[in-house]
Scaffold this active site. Structure first.
Site, PDB file in Angstrom:
ATOM      1  N   HIS A   1     -11.310 -13.472  -2.364  1.00 51.47           N
ATOM      2  CA  HIS A   1     -12.263 -11.606  -2.984  1.00 51.47           C
ATOM      3  C   HIS A   1     -13.147 -11.994  -3.561  1.00 51.47           C
ATOM      4  CE1 HIS A   1      -7.646 -11.159  -2.063  1.00 51.47           C
ATOM      5  NE2 HIS A   1      -8.400 -10.140  -0.890  1.00 51.47           N
TER       6      HIS A   1
ATOM      7  N   ARG B   1       1.249  -1.261   0.276  1.00 48.14           N
ATOM      8  CA  ARG B   1       0.044   0.055  -0.303  1.00 48.14           C
ATOM      9  C   ARG B   1       0.963   1.461   0.123  1.00 48.14           C
ATOM     10  NH1 ARG B   1      -3.695  -3.754  -1.208  1.00 48.14           N
ATOM     11  NH2 ARG B   1      -4.334  -5.278   0.128  1.00 48.14           N
TER      12      ARG B   1
ATOM     13  N   ASP C   1     -10.247 -11.879   8.091  1.00 47.69           N
ATOM     14  CA  ASP C   1      -9.501 -12.096   6.894  1.00 47.69           C
ATOM     15  C   ASP C   1     -11.441 -10.173   6.521  1.00 47.69           C
ATOM     16  OD1 ASP C   1      -8.392 -10.543   4.510  1.00 47.69           O
ATOM     17  OD2 ASP C   1      -8.754 -12.636   3.444  1.00 47.69           O
TER      18      ASP C   1
ATOM     19  N   LYS D   1      -0.553 -15.051   8.901  1.00 48.19           N
ATOM     20  CA  LYS D   1      -2.321 -15.361   7.925  1.00 48.19           C
ATOM     21  C   LYS D   1      -2.110 -16.210   6.687  1.00 48.19           C
ATOM     22  CE  LYS D   1      -1.828 -11.795   4.645  1.00 48.19           C
ATOM     23  NZ  LYS D   1      -1.468 -10.352   4.811  1.00 48.19           N
TER      24      LYS D   1
END
Length: 338
Positions: free
Chosen positions: A182, A71, A251, A169
């Site tokens: 997703h 990010r 998540d 994770k």
């Protein structure tokens, strides 16, 4: 405190976000690219988040893995490699790969600490499987469980040296997914015996203070519910078989692997045994709905949250460039071996 982590809509808090966060007092926040412009802006934003309730140690997290999941990007911040780079080095020099992963995570952690971020959603302990979807792909640390555990432990150690808490994770393992969670629910039909391979890295790092679930449905354990919403997977697999007693985050609840409305997903995840509901996309209606749907934070979750944040430390100035450059030089010299 509300057992939820929320996203923000932009590079500064809106008046509505500030008022909502003040009222509901979420456990933490998550930053994305839409919240990131430059060093001064990000630090001002994280300082603002800490000021809402006056807590120096505030759970402010980010997905800063390296590779395609980053990010904070160049040219403002340095690029970092994906997990596969350390896996390749491990093939020829395991000790060097471990040291490279530690140095890399330490250097990356210094960037986060300078920005006022306390938690990185890293490392992935998902064991990469041939033929699986690329949603994990080169993000993985390898195809062999103990290699993944060794590199994951080094990553946690490197982040900790910078005062950053890591997140293991995606429990109980995302390496077998044939689809992108997703977009749809992955179905894993492996046997309990086969799934021992997926559990092994998490079991080795079961003392990590923070973990994150994956939205996969494992027919061997619960044919109806994805792990995030499965009481059996959370209690019998994550808590007992793995032995993980840290803070367990979902998540992102916005992912299409889960059915129903987002507030209902949060309530079901909490009922299944997750400590914290993670909602990333700063949709006010969803956040208000989650605040109404969740029960107050339990004493056990509060203790796990405090334990997770205890080693984190505020960073009071710009990066120590000499330290960071030395770490990066060590990493690059070792990665060059492969």
């Amino acid at each position: 405190m509300l057992p939820a982590i929320f996203g923000l809509s932009g590079p500064v808090l809106t008046d509505d976000e500030r008022a909502f966060f003040r009222d509901c007092d979420p456990a933490g926040y998550i930053l994305f690219g839409r919240n990131i412009e430059n060093r001064a802006q990000v630090r001002a934003l994280t300082d603002d988040l800490r000021s809402i309730h006056g807590r120096d140690r505030t759970f402010i997290c980010i997905d800063q893995e390296g590779g395609r999941v980053a990010r904070m990007k160049p040219p403002v911040w340095l690029p970092y490699p994906a997990g596969e780079a350390f896996d390749r080095l491990y093939d020829i020099a395991p000790a060097s790969a471990i040291e490279a992963a530690r140095a890399n995570a330490h250097a990356l952690g210094l960037d986060l600490a300078e920005a006022g971020i306390s938690v990185d959603c890293l490392p992935l302990l998902d064991v990469r499987q041939p033929g699986a979807h690329d949603v994990i792909g080169d993000r993985a640390l390898g195809t062999e469980p103990m290699r993944v555990a060794a590199l994951g432990r080094a990553t946690l150690d490197g982040l900790a040296r910078a005062g950053i808490a890591g997140v293991v994770k995606h429990m109980p393992g995302h390496g077998r997914s044939l689809v992108d969670s997703h977009k749809e629910t992955p179905l894993v039909t492996a046997s309990p015996e086969e799934l021992e391979l997926d559990l092994a890295p998490f079991r080795a790092l079961r003392n990590a203070t923070i973990g994150m679930t994956g939205h996969l449905r494992f027919t061997a354990w619960d044919a109806e519910n994805p792990a995030t919403l499965s009481p059996f997977v959370i209690e019998e697999v994550i808590r007992k078989a793995i032995g993980f007693d840290g803070l367990l985050l979902t998540d992102d609840l916005d992912m299409q692997a889960l059915g129903g409305g987002v507030p209902d997903r949060a309530a079901r995840a909490q009922a299944a045994g997750c400590d914290i509901a993670l909602n990333c996309w700063a949709k006010m209606d969803d956040m208000v709905g989650i605040a109404k749907a969740l029960s107050p934070m339990s004493a056990k979750t509060a203790e796990r949250l405090e334990r997770a944040l205890a080693p984190t430390a505020a960073f009071d100035g710009p990066n120590d460039l000499a330290d960071q450059q030395a770490l990066l030089a060590t990493r690059d010299q070792l990665l060059a071996l492969a």
